[in-house]
Every structure is written in C-alpha cells, then in structure tokens.
Design a protein around this motif. Structure first.
Motif, PDB file in Angstrom:
ATOM      1  N   LYS A 262       0.805  -1.220   0.000  1.00  0.00           N
ATOM      2  CA  LYS A 262       0.000   0.000   0.000  1.00  0.00           C
ATOM      3  C   LYS A 262       0.845   1.281   0.000  1.00  0.00           C
ATOM      4  N   TYR A 263       1.825   1.324  -0.890  1.00  0.00           N
ATOM      5  CA  TYR A 263       2.557   2.574  -1.103  1.00  0.00           C
ATOM      6  C   TYR A 263       1.595   3.575  -1.718  1.00  0.00           C
ATOM      7  N   THR A 264       1.754   4.838  -1.405  1.00  0.00           N
ATOM      8  CA  THR A 264       0.830   5.839  -1.925  1.00  0.00           C
ATOM      9  C   THR A 264       1.527   6.870  -2.811  1.00  0.00           C
ATOM     10  N   ASP A 265       2.701   6.552  -3.296  1.00  0.00           N
ATOM     11  CA  ASP A 265       3.425   7.450  -4.203  1.00  0.00           C
ATOM     12  C   ASP A 265       2.579   7.747  -5.442  1.00  0.00           C
ATOM     13  N   CYS A 266       1.840   6.753  -5.896  1.00  0.00           N
ATOM     14  CA  CYS A 266       1.000   6.881  -7.084  1.00  0.00           C
ATOM     15  C   CYS A 266      -0.161   7.856  -6.869  1.00  0.00           C
ATOM     16  N   VAL A 267      -0.649   7.894  -5.664  1.00  0.00           N
ATOM     17  CA  VAL A 267      -1.824   8.715  -5.336  1.00  0.00           C
ATOM     18  C   VAL A 267      -1.555  10.207  -5.558  1.00  0.00           C
ATOM     19  N   VAL A 268      -0.390  10.664  -5.145  1.00  0.00           N
ATOM     20  CA  VAL A 268      -0.105  12.095  -5.206  1.00  0.00           C
ATOM     21  C   VAL A 268       0.122  12.621  -6.617  1.00  0.00           C
ATOM     22  N   VAL A 269       0.422  11.740  -7.564  1.00  0.00           N
ATOM     23  CA  VAL A 269       0.628  12.195  -8.947  1.00  0.00           C
ATOM     24  C   VAL A 269      -0.632  12.072  -9.798  1.00  0.00           C
ATOM     25  N   CYS A 270      -1.678  11.492  -9.251  1.00  0.00           N
ATOM     26  CA  CYS A 270      -2.908  11.290 -10.014  1.00  0.00           C
ATOM     27  C   CYS A 270      -3.664  12.611 -10.191  1.00  0.00           C
ATOM     28  N   PRO A 271      -3.870  13.044 -11.431  1.00  0.00           N
ATOM     29  CA  PRO A 271      -4.542  14.325 -11.665  1.00  0.00           C
ATOM     30  C   PRO A 271      -6.065  14.270 -11.480  1.00  0.00           C
ATOM     31  N   CYS A 272      -6.623  13.075 -11.359  1.00  0.00           N
ATOM     32  CA  CYS A 272      -8.084  12.979 -11.258  1.00  0.00           C
ATOM     33  C   CYS A 272      -8.569  12.357  -9.950  1.00  0.00           C
TER      34      CYS A 272
ATOM     35  N   PHE B 152      -7.906   7.242  -6.935  1.00  0.00           N
ATOM     36  CA  PHE B 152      -7.477   6.160  -6.054  1.00  0.00           C
ATOM     37  C   PHE B 152      -8.382   6.049  -4.835  1.00  0.00           C
ATOM     38  N   HIS B 153      -8.557   4.810  -4.396  1.00  0.00           N
ATOM     39  CA  HIS B 153      -9.327   4.508  -3.188  1.00  0.00           C
ATOM     40  C   HIS B 153      -8.461   3.614  -2.312  1.00  0.00           C
ATOM     41  N   GLU B 154      -8.653   3.723  -0.992  1.00  0.00           N
ATOM     42  CA  GLU B 154      -7.818   3.003  -0.049  1.00  0.00           C
ATOM     43  C   GLU B 154      -8.591   1.909   0.677  1.00  0.00           C
ATOM     44  N   GLY B 155      -8.133   0.667   0.508  1.00  0.00           N
ATOM     45  CA  GLY B 155      -8.680  -0.457   1.248  1.00  0.00           C
ATOM     46  C   GLY B 155      -7.777  -0.772   2.421  1.00  0.00           C
ATOM     47  N   ASP B 156      -8.105  -1.791   3.177  1.00  0.00           N
ATOM     48  CA  ASP B 156      -7.298  -2.169   4.338  1.00  0.00           C
ATOM     49  C   ASP B 156      -5.901  -2.637   3.953  1.00  0.00           C
ATOM     50  N   GLN B 157      -5.798  -3.369   2.851  1.00  0.00           N
ATOM     51  CA  GLN B 157      -4.528  -3.975   2.472  1.00  0.00           C
ATOM     52  C   GLN B 157      -3.926  -3.467   1.169  1.00  0.00           C
ATOM     53  N   MET B 158      -4.717  -2.724   0.378  1.00  0.00           N
ATOM     54  CA  MET B 158      -4.193  -2.246  -0.901  1.00  0.00           C
ATOM     55  C   MET B 158      -5.010  -1.062  -1.411  1.00  0.00           C
ATOM     56  N   LEU B 159      -4.544  -0.483  -2.506  1.00  0.00           N
ATOM     57  CA  LEU B 159      -5.240   0.625  -3.156  1.00  0.00           C
ATOM     58  C   LEU B 159      -6.008   0.100  -4.358  1.00  0.00           C
ATOM     59  N   TYR B 160      -6.969   0.903  -4.800  1.00  0.00           N
ATOM     60  CA  TYR B 160      -7.775   0.563  -5.975  1.00  0.00           C
ATOM     61  C   TYR B 160      -7.930   1.810  -6.831  1.00  0.00           C
TER      62      TYR B 160
ATOM     63  N   ILE C  31      -8.603   8.441  -1.654  1.00  0.00           N
ATOM     64  CA  ILE C  31      -7.355   8.854  -1.019  1.00  0.00           C
ATOM     65  C   ILE C  31      -6.634   9.801  -1.968  1.00  0.00           C
ATOM     66  N   THR C  32      -6.159  10.928  -1.436  1.00  0.00           N
ATOM     67  CA  THR C  32      -5.475  11.924  -2.270  1.00  0.00           C
ATOM     68  C   THR C  32      -4.130  12.359  -1.695  1.00  0.00           C
ATOM     69  N   GLU C  33      -3.767  11.844  -0.519  1.00  0.00           N
ATOM     70  CA  GLU C  33      -2.519  12.249   0.108  1.00  0.00           C
ATOM     71  C   GLU C  33      -1.623  11.050   0.373  1.00  0.00           C
ATOM     72  N   LYS C  34      -0.327  11.306   0.398  1.00  0.00           N
ATOM     73  CA  LYS C  34       0.634  10.245   0.662  1.00  0.00           C
ATOM     74  C   LYS C  34       0.551   9.829   2.131  1.00  0.00           C
ATOM     75  N   LYS C  35       0.623   8.513   2.360  1.00  0.00           N
ATOM     76  CA  LYS C  35       0.582   7.950   3.708  1.00  0.00           C
ATOM     77  C   LYS C  35       1.746   6.964   3.861  1.00  0.00           C
ATOM     78  N   THR C  36       1.998   6.565   5.079  1.00  0.00           N
ATOM     79  CA  THR C  36       3.036   5.578   5.350  1.00  0.00           C
ATOM     80  C   THR C  36       2.581   4.210   4.830  1.00  0.00           C
ATOM     81  N   PRO C  37       3.421   3.531   4.050  1.00  0.00           N
ATOM     82  CA  PRO C  37       3.023   2.213   3.525  1.00  0.00           C
ATOM     83  C   PRO C  37       2.968   1.165   4.638  1.00  0.00           C
ATOM     84  N   LEU C  38       2.349   0.036   4.349  1.00  0.00           N
ATOM     85  CA  LEU C  38       2.241  -1.047   5.315  1.00  0.00           C
ATOM     86  C   LEU C  38       3.576  -1.736   5.535  1.00  0.00           C
TER      87      LEU C  38
END
Length: 90
Positions: free
Chosen positions: A13-23, A26-34, A82-89
C-alpha cells in the motif's frame, strides 16, 4: 479502459501513485489501493511511481491478476478516496 492496481500492492500500500494522479481516482482499502475505472483518465502518471510495479493498463494486466480488473471496479464503491501520501504497510 483504465489502469488497475494488482496483487503486488497487497500488503504494501505505497501511496506514491496517489499524489501524482490528476483525477483523484485512487481509493484506499485495508490492504491495498484501488483505481476507479470510471474516473481514471489513462494518463499513465501512476505507473512510474509504483515501487512494486503493481499498476497496469487494463489491457496489459498479467493473466494471473486478471481478477483485479473487476476487484478494482467493485472496491471503489466500498472504500474511501485517497489523495494524500501515507506511510506504507511495509
């Protein structure tokens, strides 16, 4: 068509991808992103940012992870955006 988050994201669940998404698709689940396939604009920005190579264009999802195409579509209705970077699992 859209991009799809696949198995390598599960448990990371790295969130590096979330911060570059222009639209903000991304959505955040317990174990991964979607990725919301209805909101994704196929810009490819997220792929390069994923440190575990979990994101693929829908037509390029490896055979063993094809079920993640449907899983992403289903889970966006059940998980928060989810739109902000968070600490990965990991």
């Amino acid at each position: 068509m859209a991009y799809v988050v696949t198995a390598p994201c599960k448990g990371c669940k790295y969130t590096d991808c979330v911060v570059v998404c222009p639209c903000d698709c991304f959505h955040e689940g317990d174990q991964m992103l979607y990725i919301d396939p209805e909101e994704c604009i196929d810009c490819d920005a997220c792929c390069a940012e994923c440190p575990v190579d979990a994101i693929f264009y829908e037509d390029d999802v490896p055979e063993q992870w094809q079920e993640y195409i449907q899983l992403n579509a289903e889970m966006v209705a059940q998980t928060p955006s989810i739109t902000e970077k968070k600490t990965p699992l990991k």
